[in-house]
Design a protein around this motif. Structure first.
Motif, PDB file in Angstrom:
ATOM      1  N   GLY A  21      33.259 -55.913  48.681  1.00  0.00           N
ATOM      2  CA  GLY A  21      32.974 -54.615  49.265  1.00  0.00           C
ATOM      3  C   GLY A  21      32.529 -54.715  50.715  1.00  0.00           C
ATOM      4  O   GLY A  21      31.664 -55.522  51.044  1.00  0.00           O
ATOM      5  N   THR A  22      33.111 -53.886  51.575  1.00  0.00           N
ATOM      6  CA  THR A  22      32.759 -53.888  52.999  1.00  0.00           C
ATOM      7  C   THR A  22      32.258 -52.532  53.472  1.00  0.00           C
ATOM      8  O   THR A  22      31.791 -52.420  54.599  1.00  0.00           O
ATOM      9  CB  THR A  22      33.993 -54.259  53.844  1.00  0.00           C
ATOM     10  N   GLY A  23      32.360 -51.523  52.611  1.00  0.00           N
ATOM     11  CA  GLY A  23      32.008 -50.172  53.027  1.00  0.00           C
ATOM     12  C   GLY A  23      33.182 -49.412  53.604  1.00  0.00           C
ATOM     13  O   GLY A  23      33.085 -48.227  53.868  1.00  0.00           O
ATOM     14  N   ARG A  24      34.311 -50.076  53.821  1.00  0.00           N
ATOM     15  CA  ARG A  24      35.510 -49.425  54.372  1.00  0.00           C
ATOM     16  C   ARG A  24      36.472 -49.073  53.235  1.00  0.00           C
ATOM     17  O   ARG A  24      36.796 -49.921  52.405  1.00  0.00           O
ATOM     18  CB  ARG A  24      36.211 -50.337  55.378  1.00  0.00           C
ATOM     19  N   ILE A  25      36.942 -47.828  53.226  1.00  0.00           N
ATOM     20  CA  ILE A  25      37.846 -47.387  52.172  1.00  0.00           C
ATOM     21  C   ILE A  25      39.176 -48.139  52.229  1.00  0.00           C
ATOM     22  O   ILE A  25      39.733 -48.520  51.204  1.00  0.00           O
ATOM     23  CB  ILE A  25      38.099 -45.866  52.281  1.00  0.00           C
ATOM     24  N   PHE A  26      39.679 -48.373  53.440  1.00  0.00           N
ATOM     25  CA  PHE A  26      40.999 -48.984  53.570  1.00  0.00           C
ATOM     26  C   PHE A  26      40.927 -50.487  53.816  1.00  0.00           C
ATOM     27  O   PHE A  26      41.749 -51.056  54.530  1.00  0.00           O
ATOM     28  CB  PHE A  26      41.785 -48.285  54.682  1.00  0.00           C
ATOM     29  N   SER A  27      39.947 -51.134  53.228  1.00  0.00           N
ATOM     30  CA  SER A  27      39.868 -52.591  53.304  1.00  0.00           C
ATOM     31  C   SER A  27      40.875 -53.208  52.326  1.00  0.00           C
ATOM     32  O   SER A  27      41.352 -52.545  51.395  1.00  0.00           O
ATOM     33  CB  SER A  27      38.460 -53.067  52.962  1.00  0.00           C
ATOM     34  N   ARG A  28      41.182 -54.475  52.550  1.00  0.00           N
ATOM     35  CA  ARG A  28      42.153 -55.165  51.684  1.00  0.00           C
ATOM     36  C   ARG A  28      41.728 -55.156  50.217  1.00  0.00           C
ATOM     37  O   ARG A  28      42.553 -54.864  49.336  1.00  0.00           O
ATOM     38  CB  ARG A  28      42.353 -56.599  52.180  1.00  0.00           C
ATOM     39  N   PRO A  29      40.464 -55.462  49.877  1.00  0.00           N
ATOM     40  CA  PRO A  29      40.073 -55.450  48.462  1.00  0.00           C
ATOM     41  C   PRO A  29      40.213 -54.076  47.814  1.00  0.00           C
ATOM     42  O   PRO A  29      40.658 -53.977  46.666  1.00  0.00           O
ATOM     43  CB  PRO A  29      38.612 -55.908  48.494  1.00  0.00           C
ATOM     44  N   VAL A  30      39.829 -53.013  48.527  1.00  0.00           N
ATOM     45  CA  VAL A  30      39.936 -51.667  47.952  1.00  0.00           C
ATOM     46  C   VAL A  30      41.396 -51.291  47.740  1.00  0.00           C
ATOM     47  O   VAL A  30      41.767 -50.734  46.691  1.00  0.00           O
ATOM     48  CB  VAL A  30      39.230 -50.632  48.854  1.00  0.00           C
ATOM     49  N   LEU A  31      42.253 -51.594  48.716  1.00  0.00           N
ATOM     50  CA  LEU A  31      43.667 -51.269  48.575  1.00  0.00           C
ATOM     51  C   LEU A  31      44.304 -52.052  47.429  1.00  0.00           C
ATOM     52  O   LEU A  31      45.123 -51.514  46.668  1.00  0.00           O
ATOM     53  CB  LEU A  31      44.402 -51.563  49.884  1.00  0.00           C
ATOM     54  N   ALA A  32      43.926 -53.332  47.296  1.00  0.00           N
ATOM     55  CA  ALA A  32      44.472 -54.145  46.200  1.00  0.00           C
ATOM     56  C   ALA A  32      43.987 -53.624  44.854  1.00  0.00           C
ATOM     57  O   ALA A  32      44.755 -53.558  43.884  1.00  0.00           O
ATOM     58  CB  ALA A  32      44.067 -55.606  46.389  1.00  0.00           C
ATOM     59  N   TRP A  33      42.705 -53.261  44.795  1.00  0.00           N
ATOM     60  CA  TRP A  33      42.137 -52.712  43.562  1.00  0.00           C
ATOM     61  C   TRP A  33      42.819 -51.390  43.210  1.00  0.00           C
ATOM     62  O   TRP A  33      43.208 -51.163  42.056  1.00  0.00           O
ATOM     63  CB  TRP A  33      40.637 -52.505  43.768  1.00  0.00           C
ATOM     64  N   ALA A  34      42.995 -50.517  44.197  1.00  0.00           N
ATOM     65  CA  ALA A  34      43.625 -49.222  43.954  1.00  0.00           C
ATOM     66  C   ALA A  34      45.108 -49.361  43.622  1.00  0.00           C
ATOM     67  O   ALA A  34      45.700 -48.463  43.012  1.00  0.00           O
ATOM     68  CB  ALA A  34      43.441 -48.317  45.171  1.00  0.00           C
ATOM     69  N   SER A  35      45.721 -50.488  44.008  1.00  0.00           N
ATOM     70  CA  SER A  35      47.117 -50.722  43.669  1.00  0.00           C
ATOM     71  C   SER A  35      47.319 -50.742  42.155  1.00  0.00           C
ATOM     72  O   SER A  35      48.362 -50.304  41.648  1.00  0.00           O
ATOM     73  CB  SER A  35      47.601 -52.043  44.283  1.00  0.00           C
ATOM     74  N   TRP A  36      46.315 -51.232  41.433  1.00  0.00           N
ATOM     75  CA  TRP A  36      46.406 -51.235  39.967  1.00  0.00           C
ATOM     76  C   TRP A  36      46.490 -49.797  39.459  1.00  0.00           C
ATOM     77  O   TRP A  36      47.276 -49.481  38.563  1.00  0.00           O
ATOM     78  CB  TRP A  36      45.197 -51.947  39.360  1.00  0.00           C
ATOM     79  N   ASP A  37      45.671 -48.910  40.037  1.00  0.00           N
ATOM     80  CA  ASP A  37      45.729 -47.497  39.658  1.00  0.00           C
ATOM     81  C   ASP A  37      47.102 -46.911  39.987  1.00  0.00           C
ATOM     82  O   ASP A  37      47.666 -46.126  39.218  1.00  0.00           O
ATOM     83  CB  ASP A  37      44.638 -46.707  40.400  1.00  0.00           C
ATOM     84  N   TRP A  38      47.631 -47.273  41.159  1.00  0.00           N
ATOM     85  CA  TRP A  38      48.967 -46.826  41.553  1.00  0.00           C
ATOM     86  C   TRP A  38      49.992 -47.243  40.495  1.00  0.00           C
ATOM     87  O   TRP A  38      50.798 -46.435  40.037  1.00  0.00           O
ATOM     88  CB  TRP A  38      49.318 -47.427  42.917  1.00  0.00           C
TER      89      TRP A  38
END
Length: 462
Positions: A21-38
């Motif tokens: 977690g970095t506090g940024r919505i569009f960070s690499r970990p958040v995007l990768a995590w949200a990819s599962w939801d996608w």
């Protein structure tokens, strides 16, 4: 500035887990995590809501009413197994340092079961096979969801957890839009004539199952590389499977003693989340059966519904970080009750207003889309609420309880949906069952304290 403030936590809470977690919505970990939801949208939107279950409850499988009832009972049975197993599978993935591993394994099983739906031919004799595959896939999808939800605290910060959760749900809805568009233009109303678009023996719908399996598997991969694995805790990891239930009971007692409103929220959310799931599970079925939408119109409606739901999830996520998740959930549930009641009361009749015709299509388009607007915020804020209170290092176990309490009552909406169809002889009246569940969840939620007023529990290791 956010008005949300977490109460001070006990000094002996363990150190946070390995975090991306970095506090940024569009960070690499958040995007990768949200990819599962996608990717999961191919199962949620295509398979269980707007395409395959609509196919499975068509006349080809023995009649809409009978097939709908069988599907309802099948999903209720799956819910029972999830209720019994989810918290211990979550606990063991936490303690064994295998949260990410089991997310991958369970996702793969869902993909395989989805692909096997290719063999469900349009025949009354294949109804049980189709329901069994969908029900089994739901079980493993829920197990995967336990591990996925538990990662929320690893890829967000206390100030962004609502927005990250809402972003994840929104990615799921947008992924559903893209997947449904592909299904529409390749399989249902193909822009290019090809053999796989043939509706003979349901070939195009059966190929949709294969497409959904590949879609989910592909987009589930990024999170496996971007989010760190949790550490192994040897003492808890050495427990046998049955002994894990003893540890679960001890931890639930501790949570109830130290943070009772965490348990109260689990119970309240169990009820209203069952109603939320029913909105999407039976939405496509109602569109086709009660309102006469064609298969292509169901998909067009689904695309619009996912657009609206994505907007709702994002807006709800920002509101969550500002006013707290409880207020967001209450507002969403009230909106759902209003929209659902309008669908029920207006029904399939045609009305004249000031010389203009209001048809059944208009009723479902307007109030059906309004329903989807409120589903996302309630789902995302419910997840964010619990993540704020999860004992550090035991997020998987608590989200397993989240699944268990939800599935312990998951028979409610499918059962009431099926019973109301049986009592009144029409799919439309299944809406009554869904509304009853949503109202009950709202009433149970009202006395529960928001997380800003609740202390996080510290649970025993083993």
């Amino acid at each position: 500035m956010s008005t949300y403030q977490q109460v001070p936590q006990p000094a002996d809470i363990p150190e946070p887990l390995p975090s991306a977690g970095t506090g940024r919505i569009f960070s690499r970990p958040v995007l990768a995590w949200a990819s599962w939801d996608w990717g999961s949208a191919a199962f949620n939107a295509v398979m269980t809501t707007f395409v395959f279950t609509v196919y499975l409850t068509s006349e080809a499988f023995g009649g809409e009413e009978r097939a709908s009832q069988v599907l309802g009972w099948g999903l209720a049975g799956a819910g029972l197994l999830i209720a019994l197993l989810a918290p211990v599978t979550g606990q063991r993935s936490d303690s064994g340092g295998r949260r990410k591993l089991w997310l991958g394994v369970n996702s793969l099983i869902v993909a395989v079961l989805t692909a096997l739906c290719f063999f469900v031919f349009p025949s009354p004799g294949m109804l049980i096979l189709g329901v069994a595959l969908i029900a089994a896939a739901n079980i493993f999808f829920e197990f995967a969801g336990v591990n996925y939800n538990a990662m929320l605290t690893q890829i967000s910060t206390p100030a962004t957890i609502g927005r990250v959760s809402g972003f994840g749900w929104a990615m799921g809805y947008v992924g559903g839009i893209v997947a449904l568009v592909v299904v529409l233009v390749v399989f249902i109303q193909p822009v290019v004539d090809w053999a796989g678009a043939s509706s003979e023996n349901g070939l195009n719908i059966r190929l949709v199952a294969v497409f959904s399996a590949l879609w989910f598997a592909a987009f589930a991969l990024p999170v496996m590389f971007a989010v760190p694995e949790v550490p192994r805790r040897a003492r808890a990891a050495q427990l046998g499977f049955l002994a894990s239930y003893g540890l679960l009971v001890r931890r639930v007692r501790t949570i109830y003693r130290e943070s009772p409103h965490t348990i109260y929220f689990l119970l309240a959310s169990a009820i209203f989340r069952d109603g939320l799931a029913a909105v999407f599970t039976f939405g496509g079925i109602l569109a086709a059966g009660a309102f006469g939408f064609s298969a292509s119109m169901v998909i067009v409606f689904a695309i619009a519904a996912n657009v609206i739901a994505a907007v709702g999830a994002v807006v709800g996520g920002f509101l969550d970080d500002r006013i707290g998740p409880k207020r967001v959930i209450i507002g969403a549930l009230v909106g759902l009750l209003v929209a659902g009641s309008a669908i029920l009361l207006l029904g399939t009749a045609t009305y004249s207003f000031f010389g203009m015709q209001w048809t059944s299509d208009t009723t479902f388009w307007v109030f059906g889309l309004l329903l989807t607007l409120f589903v996302g915020p309630a789902q995302a804020s419910s997840r964010a609420y619990l993540a704020r209170l999860a004992p550090v290092g035991d997020e998987g176990e608590l989200f397993g309880l989240y699944a268990t309490t939800g599935r312990a009552v998951s028979f409610l909406a499918p059962t009431l949906f099926a019973l109301c169809i049986g009592l009144f002889g029409s799919q439309l009246y299944g809406v009554i069952g869904i509304l009853v569940v949503l109202l009950a969840g709202l009433l149970v939620l009202l006395p529960v304290k928001p997380p800003a007023q609740v202390t996080r529990a510290v649970v025993p290791e083993a």
